[in-house]
Motif scaffolding. Structure first.
Motif, short mmCIF file in Angstrom:
data_model
loop_
_atom_site.label_atom_id
_atom_site.label_comp_id
_atom_site.label_asym_id
_atom_site.label_seq_id
_atom_site.Cartn_x
_atom_site.Cartn_y
_atom_site.Cartn_z
N ALA A 99 1.25 -3.34 -6.81
CA ALA A 99 -0.17 -3.48 -6.47
C ALA A 99 -1.04 -3.24 -7.70
N ARG A 128 3.29 0.53 -4.93
CA ARG A 128 1.98 0.56 -5.57
C ARG A 128 2.03 0.13 -7.03
N ILE A 178 -8.20 -1.57 -3.56
CA ILE A 178 -7.38 -0.79 -4.48
C ILE A 178 -7.80 0.68 -4.49
N MET A 180 -6.31 2.36 -1.61
CA MET A 180 -4.87 2.47 -1.77
C MET A 180 -4.48 3.71 -2.58
N PHE A 181 -5.17 3.92 -3.70
CA PHE A 181 -4.82 5.04 -4.58
C PHE A 181 -5.66 6.28 -4.33
N GLY A 225 1.85 6.21 -10.87
CA GLY A 225 1.81 4.87 -10.30
C GLY A 225 1.76 3.72 -11.26
N SER A 236 0.80 -1.23 0.00
CA SER A 236 0.00 0.00 0.00
C SER A 236 0.83 1.28 0.00
#
Length: 222
Positions: free
Chosen positions: A36, A33, A98, A101-102, A196, A28
């Motif tokens: 991820a 990322r 997700i 996370m972003f 990212g 995370s």
């Protein structure tokens, strides 16, 4: 450590019985990322393939068009795909994780949705179940409906150039040019990597840029 080495580590963790949600949780922080993002495309792509009831060779091959996967890492990517497809957790669980996370509405989540559209249309058909799946992902990601419609239009067999740029038909040339330039800036590979996207997924930016340019050229020609 390369992104695919981390993917291999994630695949091994899943083989040991660890939950994919736990694997994503460890990724995370910003430097991780990119990994991820890659896992999210694989996992959600697997869930989407399950949603329409079949996994075709075209859908599997579509991953290679989004990501440059070294031959030595193909087995790890396949393990992740199979683990996500078999996992009892619903796709909404992954999508929500997700999104947290972003950050809801992040441009990176639009990039992720773009990759999923690419996979959905790989077999040449867009199924109702896939549309519902992607629409729900967009809601969870906080992607505006207009952006979702623009992405869907970009993958339609008969592309409406106005819809690809997210413009009303007949917008004046100055508006069309301003919109085109804004999309080109957002789609530049350097800009996408900065927010990212892993370098291994740069093919996605190249394909998107080609669609945007083609739509703009068609509008100007008309």
């Amino acid at each position: 450590m390369s992104i695919w080495r981390r993917i291999a580590d994630a695949a091994q963790a899943l083989a040991r019985g660890e939950k994919l949600s736990a694997v994503l949780e460890r990724l995370s922080t910003p430097p991780q990322r990119r990994v991820a993002f890659t896992i999210a495309v694989i996992a959600l792509g697997a869930k989407m393939a399950k949603a329409d009831g079949r996994v075709t060779r075209d859908e599997v091959a579509a991953f290679r068009e989004v990501f440059t996967i070294p031959r030595a890492s193909e087995r790890s990517a396949a393990m992740l795909f199979d683990s996500a497809r078999r996992d009892v957790a619903g796709f909404e669980t992954y999508a929500a994780q997700i999104a947290r996370m972003f950050g809801p509405g992040s441009a990176t989540l639009s990039d992720l949705l773009d990759g999923l559209f690419h996979i959905a249309l790989a077999d040449g058909a867009y199924h109702e179940a896939e549309d519902a799946f992607l629409g729900r992902c967009a809601e969870i990601f906080g992607v505006p409906r207009a952006e979702f419609e623009r992405l869907r239009a970009a993958y339609a067999p008969e592309r409406d150039p106005w819809a690809v740029l997210g413009l009303p038909p007949g917008a004046d040339p100055a508006t069309a040019r301003a919109r085109w330039r804004a999309l080109v800036r957002e789609t530049h590979p350097d800009r996408m990597i900065a927010r990212g996207l892993p370098e291994e997924a740069i093919k996605l930016a190249t394909a998107r840029l080609a669609r945007i340019n083609a739509a703009y050229e068609q509008i100007m020609a008309e």
